[in-house]
Enzyme design. Structure first.
Site, short mmCIF file in Angstrom:
data_model
loop_
_atom_site.label_atom_id
_atom_site.label_comp_id
_atom_site.label_asym_id
_atom_site.label_seq_id
_atom_site.Cartn_x
_atom_site.Cartn_y
_atom_site.Cartn_z
N ASP A 16 0.87 -1.16 0.00
CA ASP A 16 0.00 0.00 0.00
C ASP A 16 0.92 1.22 0.00
OD1 ASP A 16 -2.31 1.66 0.45
OD2 ASP A 16 -1.79 1.70 2.57
N ASP A 18 -0.18 5.04 1.11
CA ASP A 18 -0.40 5.99 2.21
C ASP A 18 -0.25 5.31 3.57
OD1 ASP A 18 -1.40 8.55 0.81
OD2 ASP A 18 -2.62 6.98 -0.10
#
Length: 446
Positions: A16, A18
């Site tokens: 991922d 963020d």
């Protein structure tokens, strides 16, 4: 299942973006997110201007793992068995007596024993990540505001929160420079983002050189993804990843079928044609884990390539990757470093620091005085007996769906790829998969 987990045994390593690869300066990013919603509510929806003023003490309300009952404005913290440990109406904490009267020792009305219960529904919302937490404080203060001059029992503000999300984070907001959030990040990314240390960049190259396929799967749109990656990794960041998937719309990316969520090509950050399948590495938008896995089979030449995915959200990353795809999962959990993250008394003297270096907020990953530990809490027993410690629902989800949990990628970047991590499993203690290994004492991690 083997007791240990090793990156060397994985064929594919996914990330991922963020709060995983890209770490935010939380004392700056949290007020920005809060203000982006508060200003919308006040200016566009007519809410009380008091929402625009936040004191440093207000931020203590923020704690991951809380659920908001959208009907009555109550926030709750759940034990692993579904009972309510603590609750507040708006920001006002319930007394033990009021808590016992409202909830007793029964399961919360929306609790489902399967710990994969969705975080979002029309009746409640679970606060799961650092983008969410400023919204928890805002919603709690909205409830305070709406009840201040009336004995209001039910609320209908959530539609305005959703409108605020659409205003600030719609797909075109970055390009249009609309809302408050994206213009501010673009204006001064260094204020809000932490650049990846060289140890992490070196580690990513080491993974590539070891023959691993590297994935980046983010729900951020391609233009924002590019800004983040260029800042944290450099302009050549695309060389590190074999496949980049933006606007992935997780958790649906993992759970939906190819027909529900096909891949799309991108041109100048605009989504283009729908792809019937995924045939080669590259940068794509939306998509699904089924078509991605078919491509990974071709790229590795293996019928069942082993994938590990790193993410910070149990709801969007870890639970769906494990539950729907049976991938190994690494949860990024900054609470593991907690109050060690910022200790001003051990840094430069105050007079030598710039005026912007002192955080406006307590770090969102540190202990909340109102809510206690993210991991465990105490339950009052009968008279003349000591309180007992219980695990939280959040803690149970971690040791059920995570392979391991770490405070940051930096924490493992200098370990050899064949380092053997003790994994969470039914055969080991509930803390076995935390790295570095931690102990619970009086509700705190040490």
């Amino acid at each position: 299942m083997a007791q240990h987990f090793s990156l060397a045994a994985c064929d594919v390593v996914g990330f991922d973006l963020d709060h995983t690869l890209c770490r935010y300066n939380l004392p700056e990013s949290a007020p920005l997110i809060y203000n982006s919603f508060a200003q919308y509510l006040v200016k566009e929806k007519g809410y009380d201007k008091e929402l625009l003023t936040v004191t440093p003490e207000d931020w203590d309300f923020c704690c991951k793992g809380l659920a908001l009952d959208l009907e009555d404005g109550t926030f709750i913290k759940l034990a692993d068995n579904g009972t309510v440990l603590r609750a507040s109406r708006g920001t006002k904490m319930m007394t033990p007596e009021a808590l016992a009267e409202a909830y007793g020792k029964k399961e919360w009305k929306h609790f489902v024993s399967d710990t994969g219960v969705p975080c979002h529904s029309g009746k409640y919302y679970f606060y799961d990540n650092y983008f969410d937490l400023p919204g928890a404080l805002l919603c709690a203060r909205v409830v305070d505001s709406l009840t201040k001059n009336s004995d209001q029992k039910t609320f209908d503000f959530w539609k305005d929160i959703v409108a605020g999300i659409q205003h600030n984070f719609k797909m075109s907001a970055f390009k249009e420079n609309s809302g408050l959030y994206f213009p501010e990040i673009k204006r001064d990314p260094g204020k809000y983002l932490h650049s990846c240390p060289e140890s992490v960049r070196k580690w990513l190259r080491q993974l590539k050189n070891a023959g691993k396929i590297l994935l980046l799967i983010t729900s951020s749109h391609s233009d924002y993804c590019r800004l983040l990656c260029e800042y944290i990794l450099g302009n050549d960041f695309e060389d590190l990843f074999d496949i980049v998937i933006t606007n992935a719309l997780k958790p649906g990316f993992f759970s939906h079928s190819p027909s529900q969520r096909p891949f799309r090509t991108l041109k100048n950050d605009e989504e283009q044609e729908v792809l019937p399948s995924l045939n080669k590495p590259g940068w794509y938008s939306q998509g699904n884990a089924v078509h991605l896995y078919e491509l990974l089979k071709k790229m590795t030449g293996k019928p069942e390539p082993k994938v590990v995915y790193f993410g910070d959200s149990m709801h969007s990353d870890v639970f769906p990757a494990r539950h729907y795809r049976n991938w190994e999962t690494v949860l990024i959990l900054e609470e593991l470093q907690g109050e060690e993250a910022w200790k001003p008394e051990e840094s430069e003297p105050l007079e030598k620091r710039g005026k912007y270096e002192v955080p406006k907020t307590k770090l969102l990953n540190t202990f909340s005085k109102k809510w206690g530990s993210f991991f465990i809490d105490s339950v009052s027993q009968r008279e003349n007996s000591e309180d007992s410690l219980v695990y939280t629902w959040s803690s149970k989800r971690i040791n059920t769906y995570s392979t391991i949990a770490i405070p940051s990628i930096e924490a493992i970047a200098e370990l050899p790829l064949d380092y053997k991590f003790t994994r969470f499993s039914s055969n080991s203690s509930k803390t076995a998969g935390y790295y570095p290994l931690v102990n619970y004492t009086n509700g705190l991690i040490e």
